[in-house]
Enzyme design. Structure first.
Site, PDB file in Angstrom:
ATOM      1  N   GLY A  55       0.855  -1.190   0.000  1.00 49.10           N
ATOM      2  CA  GLY A  55       0.000   0.000   0.000  1.00 49.10           C
ATOM      3  C   GLY A  55       0.881   1.226   0.000  1.00 49.10           C
ATOM      4  O   GLY A  55       2.082   1.126   0.263  1.00 49.10           O
ATOM      5  N   HIS A 168       8.264  -7.697  -3.429  1.00 50.65           N
ATOM      6  CA  HIS A 168       6.977  -8.115  -4.007  1.00 50.65           C
ATOM      7  C   HIS A 168       7.110  -9.471  -4.712  1.00 50.65           C
ATOM      8  O   HIS A 168       7.492  -9.513  -5.887  1.00 50.65           O
ATOM      9  CB  HIS A 168       6.492  -7.062  -5.012  1.00 50.65           C
ATOM     10  CG  HIS A 168       6.020  -5.816  -4.345  1.00 50.65           C
ATOM     11  ND1 HIS A 168       4.715  -5.631  -3.939  1.00 50.65           N
ATOM     12  CD2 HIS A 168       6.690  -4.699  -3.974  1.00 50.65           C
ATOM     13  CE1 HIS A 168       4.597  -4.454  -3.363  1.00 50.65           C
ATOM     14  NE2 HIS A 168       5.777  -3.860  -3.363  1.00 50.65           N
ATOM     15  N   GLU A 170       4.828 -11.249  -5.838  1.00 50.06           N
ATOM     16  CA  GLU A 170       3.758 -11.446  -6.830  1.00 50.06           C
ATOM     17  C   GLU A 170       4.116 -10.940  -8.212  1.00 50.06           C
ATOM     18  O   GLU A 170       3.478 -11.309  -9.191  1.00 50.06           O
ATOM     19  CB  GLU A 170       2.457 -10.781  -6.343  1.00 50.06           C
ATOM     20  CG  GLU A 170       2.448  -9.257  -6.341  1.00 50.06           C
ATOM     21  CD  GLU A 170       3.096  -8.613  -5.113  1.00 50.06           C
ATOM     22  OE1 GLU A 170       3.882  -9.308  -4.423  1.00 50.06           O
ATOM     23  OE2 GLU A 170       2.852  -7.429  -4.859  1.00 50.06           O
ATOM     24  N   ASP A 226     -16.415 -13.121 -22.134  1.00 47.83           N
ATOM     25  CA  ASP A 226     -17.178 -13.211 -20.890  1.00 47.83           C
ATOM     26  C   ASP A 226     -18.630 -13.632 -21.120  1.00 47.83           C
ATOM     27  O   ASP A 226     -19.124 -14.563 -20.476  1.00 47.83           O
ATOM     28  CB  ASP A 226     -17.140 -11.875 -20.127  1.00 47.83           C
ATOM     29  CG  ASP A 226     -15.720 -11.459 -19.792  1.00 47.83           C
ATOM     30  OD1 ASP A 226     -14.827 -12.337 -19.850  1.00 47.83           O
ATOM     31  OD2 ASP A 226     -15.490 -10.279 -19.486  1.00 47.83           O
TER      32      ASP A 226
END
Ligand code: XMP
Length: 510
Positions: A55, A168, A170, A226
């Site tokens: 954050g 990080h 990720e 989708d």
């Protein structure tokens, strides 16, 4: 569905959805919840682990996102990433402060002994992005990694199953980051990895069957990924209780309308109403040159046509929406019901007589929707279809739209796509298409002078479509496309390739 669950507690970082995707790639279901979610709510969900995200704030500043300290006594395994790591340290008695040297980008990290780092090299490359650092670790914690400028690049309290990494894991640039997340899930959380698409498909179909019962469902099919996957899922659950309306505005790519019809009626035997409304749309668009006016006309006409068809069907119980998980997360609610009108069919719910919205994909990321589509037997080319704007080729014909120009563009665009496929570049280029400009220029063909249209080719690479780079398509591929278009299409005598990124340009020309 009763899957093991990991909660990603969102403190506002850029990469939060990426964390969730990595967890799911490891075969564990996870949900992203805002940091304001009360501890009782989290505990009641019985997660096998919690990940605290990065954050933009400093944990020691007043008003920064914080959390109930009791979280760390809940006996749930926790992994804090970046801000989440600092918060873990701060709330368990450590000291976090501004770093003398900030770290951004690829950084060499020295790894120590930790379940997160098992099997990895002592030196690894990680992605750093921080201006604060952990100066003193809380009591009972060990430092398990450091970099040149960051003495606490990872810390842990193995007994309490509390882990933190300053970098990080990720992002792709942390080369073995997914392995670290995987180790957290398997070695710390003891995950059994029960999130598999085949199983999800079966369970969802069974759930939809039960929920819908003998009632009627209506779906607006656009031919995009989708809405197609959502329609096939519901069809597998309730068969002909589902009606799909496919408004073909005639501004699709070459043969695309027929292709959609063929797949849905022949392959899946879906109850499909195809409305061939090309003349109606072209009539409304006659002489219109302003891009926003084109969009508005198409959007409104689309709703009108859909409404007329829906009226013929009468009252339905459910209207299908192709909402996917990023829409749910971005709504900020995490679990509240989101009624987001589909990008391509804006505002439908106001116009159709239905009782409830049904969103079969609301827990899935885009890559999972594709996996599910393949699992359900939807052909590769539809599952991997590149994004296509709702107003279709209307925004790729600069200036006014005529049937003749539409055919020219469809033919040229089809050649471009065919050659990109022949060159094996389909998955490498995120979006590629032809644009018919309204400019004419002089050329020479055979012995004669020509005065014909200029066609532009556009190809971009991007991960989020918010920014994009122009694709470096090899010259020989561009050459072949150019030659073929000029020879096969006619009325086009000049081809240019768009070499602007976004920003400053947009992906589409209009
Ligand atoms: P731009 O041109 O804004 O495009 O860089 C970003 C992405 O959005 C798609 N796009 C649209 N999609 N309706 C849509 O459904 C639209 O009106 C529309 N305009 C742009 C574009 O194709 C690209 O993928």
């Amino acid at each position: 569905m009763n899957h093991e669950l990991v909660i990603v507690l969102d403190f506002g970082g850029h990469y939060n959805q990426l964390i969730a995707r990595r967890v799911r790639e490891c075969g564990v279901y996870c949900e992203v919840l805002p940091f304001r979610t009360p501890l009782e709510t989290i505990v009641a969900k019985k997660p096998i682990g919690i990940i605290l995200t990065g954050g933009p704030n400093s944990v020691y500043e007043n008003g920064s996102p914080a959390y109930d300290k009791a979280l760390f006594d809940s006996h749930i395994p926790i992994l804090g990433i970046c801000y989440g790591c600092q918060l873990l340290a701060h709330l368990t008695g450590g000291t976090v402060t501004a770093a003398d040297t900030s770290e951004f980008g690829k950084t060499e990290v020295t790894l120590g002994d930790s379940p997160l780092f098992e099997g990895l090299e002592k030196q690894e490359i990680c992605w750093m992005s921080h201006t604060d650092y952990i100066k003193e670790v809380p009591e009972g914690f060990q430092i398990t990694a450091h970099t040149e400028h960051c003495p606490v690049a990872a810390l842990e309290n193995r007994e309490r199953r509390l882990y933190g990494v300053q970098f990080h894991p990720e992002v792709m640039h942390t080369e073995n980051g997914t392995k670290m997340i995987d180790h957290f899930l398997s070695r710390v959380c003891r995950a059994s990895r029960d999130w598999q698409m085949a199983q999800f498909a079966q369970e969802s179909i069974a759930m939809l069957k039960e929920k819908i019962g003998s009632r009627k469902v209506l779906c607006a099919l656009s031919g995009g990924v989708d809405s197609s996957v959502a329609a096939v899922m519901i069809h597998k659950a309730v068969g002909n209780q589902l009606t799909c309306i496919f408004v073909d505005h005639g501004l699709l790519r070459k043969n695309e309308g027929d292709e959609v019809e063929r797949i849905f009626t022949q392959q899946f035997d879906v109850n499909l109403v195809r409305v061939n409304a090309k003349d109606r749309f072209l009539d409304k668009l006659k002489g219109v040159t302003d891009p926003e006016t084109k969009r508005k006309i198409i959007g409104e006409e689309f709703i009108r046509v859909f409404e007329e068809e829906a009226k013929k069907i009468g009252k339905v119980d459910f209207l299908v929406q192709g909402t996917i998980y990023p829409d749910v997360i971005e709504s900020g609610s995490g679990d509240a019901a989101v009624i987001k009108s589909h990008h391509n069919v804006g505002g439908l719910p106001d116009y159709v007589d239905f009782e409830e919205i049904i969103e079969p994909l609301r827990n899935l990321f885009k890559d999972e929707v594709r996996k599910l589509g393949l699992e359900l037997g939807i052909p590769q080319n539809l599952v991997w279809r590149q994004p296509f704007p709702g107003p279709g080729l209307a925004v790729r014909i600069i200036g006014d739209i005529t049937e003749k120009k539409l055919t020219l563009l469809q033919d040229a665009d089809a050649i471009f796509r065919e050659e990109i496929a022949n060159a094996g570049l389909e998955r490498e280029i995120s979006q590629y298409f032809a644009v018919l400009t309204d400019m004419k220029s002089v050329g020479v063909m055979g012995d004669g002078r020509t005065y014909d249209y200029t066609l532009a080719l556009r190809g971009v690479t991007t991960s989020d479509f918010m920014t994009a780079d122009w694709a470096r398509i090899p010259y020989d591929v561009l050459d072949k496309v150019s030659t073929r278009i000029i020879n096969e299409v006619g009325q086009i005598n000049r081809i240019v390739y768009d070499i602007t990124s976004k920003p400053p340009a947009t992906i589409e020309w209009e």
